[in-house]
Design a protein around this motif. Sequence first.
Motif, mmCIF file in Angstrom:
data_model
loop_
_atom_site.group_PDB
_atom_site.id
_atom_site.type_symbol
_atom_site.label_atom_id
_atom_site.label_comp_id
_atom_site.label_asym_id
_atom_site.label_seq_id
_atom_site.Cartn_x
_atom_site.Cartn_y
_atom_site.Cartn_z
ATOM 1 N N LEU A 1 0.838 -1.184 0.000
ATOM 2 C CA LEU A 1 0.000 0.000 0.000
ATOM 3 C C LEU A 1 0.875 1.237 0.000
ATOM 4 C CD1 LEU A 1 -2.866 1.186 0.252
ATOM 5 C CD2 LEU A 1 -2.555 1.124 2.710
ATOM 6 N N ASP A 2 0.639 2.129 -0.958
ATOM 7 C CA ASP A 2 1.409 3.364 -1.063
ATOM 8 C C ASP A 2 0.433 4.533 -1.207
ATOM 9 O OD1 ASP A 2 3.560 5.093 -1.219
ATOM 10 O OD2 ASP A 2 3.833 4.787 -3.371
ATOM 11 N N PRO A 3 -0.067 5.060 -0.074
ATOM 12 C CA PRO A 3 -1.066 6.137 -0.143
ATOM 13 C C PRO A 3 -0.501 7.406 -0.762
ATOM 14 C CG PRO A 3 -0.366 5.752 2.125
ATOM 15 C CD PRO A 3 0.289 4.707 1.291
ATOM 16 N N GLU A 4 -1.385 8.141 -1.469
ATOM 17 C CA GLU A 4 -0.976 9.380 -2.125
ATOM 18 C C GLU A 4 -1.137 10.604 -1.238
ATOM 19 O OE1 GLU A 4 -2.923 9.722 -5.894
ATOM 20 O OE2 GLU A 4 -2.253 7.739 -6.515
ATOM 21 N N ASN A 5 -2.068 10.526 -0.269
ATOM 22 C CA ASN A 5 -2.239 11.636 0.664
ATOM 23 C C ASN A 5 -2.566 11.068 2.040
ATOM 24 O OD1 ASN A 5 -5.077 11.136 0.789
ATOM 25 N ND2 ASN A 5 -5.354 12.356 -1.055
ATOM 26 N N ALA A 6 -2.668 11.928 3.022
ATOM 27 C CA ALA A 6 -2.806 11.478 4.408
ATOM 28 C C ALA A 6 -4.261 11.296 4.845
ATOM 29 C CB ALA A 6 -2.099 12.457 5.336
ATOM 30 N N VAL A 7 -5.188 11.130 3.890
ATOM 31 C CA VAL A 7 -6.598 10.958 4.216
ATOM 32 C C VAL A 7 -6.979 9.487 4.089
ATOM 33 C CG1 VAL A 7 -8.961 11.544 3.539
ATOM 34 C CG2 VAL A 7 -7.182 13.285 3.455
ATOM 35 N N LEU A 8 -7.495 8.927 5.179
ATOM 36 C CA LEU A 8 -7.964 7.540 5.191
ATOM 37 C C LEU A 8 -9.468 7.558 5.405
ATOM 38 C CD1 LEU A 8 -7.526 4.489 5.211
ATOM 39 C CD2 LEU A 8 -6.891 4.652 7.617
ATOM 40 N N ASN A 9 -10.209 7.131 4.376
ATOM 41 C CA ASN A 9 -11.664 7.090 4.464
ATOM 42 C C ASN A 9 -12.096 5.804 5.152
ATOM 43 O OD1 ASN A 9 -12.434 9.559 3.141
ATOM 44 N ND2 ASN A 9 -11.639 8.647 1.262
ATOM 45 N N ILE A 10 -12.768 5.943 6.268
ATOM 46 C CA ILE A 10 -13.208 4.814 7.080
ATOM 47 C C ILE A 10 -14.603 4.399 6.631
ATOM 48 C CG2 ILE A 10 -13.703 4.044 9.431
ATOM 49 C CD1 ILE A 10 -10.769 4.765 9.079
ATOM 50 N N SER A 11 -14.803 3.084 6.494
ATOM 51 C CA SER A 11 -16.120 2.565 6.123
ATOM 52 C C SER A 11 -16.506 1.467 7.114
ATOM 53 C CB SER A 11 -16.077 1.989 4.710
ATOM 54 O OG SER A 11 -15.295 0.811 4.675
ATOM 55 N N LEU A 12 -17.656 0.874 6.891
ATOM 56 C CA LEU A 12 -18.113 -0.233 7.738
ATOM 57 C C LEU A 12 -17.710 -1.584 7.160
ATOM 58 C CD1 LEU A 12 -21.681 1.090 8.605
ATOM 59 C CD2 LEU A 12 -19.650 1.132 10.044
#
Length: 116
Positions: A8-19
Amino acid sequence: MNQQKQPLDPENAVLNISLKKSSGQFIFLSKIFLNKFGKVDLHGLGEATKTVAAVAETLQRKHYVTIKKIETQTYTPDQGGKKIKLIAQLEVTEEGKIMIENELTKKKEEQQQSDW
C-alpha cells in the motif's frame, strides 16, 4: 490465478473509514499512513463515525499518536438527506514512530518468509 500482493502506497494522508472493514484493519492501515506522512486524517460518514472514534482512541491509548483535532460536519449526499461526517486528525508521536517502523518491518519479514 496467482496475484502478487502489492504494498500500500497512499498518495495523501486521508484515510476514508467505512463499515466494510473492522477497526483493527483500519488501525493497521493508519499505521501505514502514519509511517509515510507522520500524520493521518480519518474521515467517516454516518455509522462509520463510531469506527473513526474507536481507531483514534485506540491509537492514542497505545501511545502511537496524539489527537490534534476532531471535527464534525454535516454532509448532504446527492440523493438528499443529511449525514454526519467525523474527521479526526492524528499525529504520530516519537514513541509511535519507532513502534510503527518495528511492526511494519516485522510484518514485511514475515510476509517474505511465508512466500518461500
